[in-house]
Write a protein that holds these residues in place. Sequence first.
Motif, short mmCIF file in Angstrom:
data_model
loop_
_atom_site.label_atom_id
_atom_site.label_comp_id
_atom_site.label_asym_id
_atom_site.label_seq_id
_atom_site.Cartn_x
_atom_site.Cartn_y
_atom_site.Cartn_z
N UNK A 102 10.95 -8.76 -5.16
CA UNK A 102 10.90 -7.58 -4.29
C UNK A 102 9.95 -6.58 -4.93
N UNK A 103 8.89 -6.21 -4.23
CA UNK A 103 7.91 -5.25 -4.74
C UNK A 103 8.10 -3.92 -4.01
N UNK A 104 8.17 -2.83 -4.77
CA UNK A 104 8.37 -1.51 -4.20
C UNK A 104 7.13 -0.67 -4.44
N UNK A 105 6.50 -0.25 -3.36
CA UNK A 105 5.25 0.51 -3.42
C UNK A 105 5.53 1.98 -3.10
N UNK A 106 5.47 2.83 -4.11
CA UNK A 106 5.62 4.27 -3.96
C UNK A 106 7.04 4.69 -3.56
N UNK A 107 8.03 3.88 -3.87
CA UNK A 107 9.43 4.27 -3.64
C UNK A 107 9.87 5.08 -4.86
N UNK A 108 9.96 6.38 -4.70
CA UNK A 108 10.18 7.27 -5.84
C UNK A 108 11.58 7.87 -5.89
#
Length: 254
Positions: free
Chosen positions: A110-116
Amino acid sequence: MDHDMIIGIHSIAEAIRNPERQIFEIVTTDEGFQEFKKRSGLRDHEIPLNKVRWLEGHALQEEAKKNYRDLDLEFQRVPSGIFMLVSPINIYEPTWIYNQLESRIPIKILALDQVTDAHNGAAIMRTAAFYGVDAILISAKGNFGLGPGFSRIASGATEHVKIVRCSALPKTITKIKELGATCIGLSEHASGTLGEMDHSKPICLVLGAEDVGMSHAVSRVVDTTIAFKPAGKIKSLNVSVAAAIAMEKIFGAV
């Protein structure tokens, strides 16, 4: 950071069960310890009593404040009258994923892009553990960060899902594709829908922040993008809810 501070009964219990964690200290009230024993599912011999320090309620919160300061975090009152100090969780390099793929192991990524947002990140982590995801891939910049609050919401999931941190997410996803994984991006702007899945291949599900979605750089390198079409008046979902639905469709349908 030379230690992690863990709060939340289930999170503490899962860390105790993790042989890779070194337990430094369990700080608790009498009432908190009894509640922990009742709800943790641990047997008496599994709890390292030689690491336990008992305090009164106010003294425990003051001790917690010191540890929050040491971790450079804003203090949040510790629930359940117990917290634990342990060795830091291991953060992996992308080579861990590459090695699995080169060995033809059909892992779930699972890749999270810009989940801050830490609340969203922790909720996603917990769901990922439920669906047997092997690794969560995040960027060194623009991630949710870890801390006691994260550990509580993740409910022990950090002990079961590897956190892999990379310097450039588009580059890492491209390498993952080259090594045979199918990379699927979730975007409300996509026109595609999820077709028949080949679960014999490794899969990387990519999610972006709920306000802006995946970055353009990441969108360009995934194999395909899909969207969930609303059936009602609300047209968007919280990213952790969208992640749960996507994981059910992609990782749960085996």
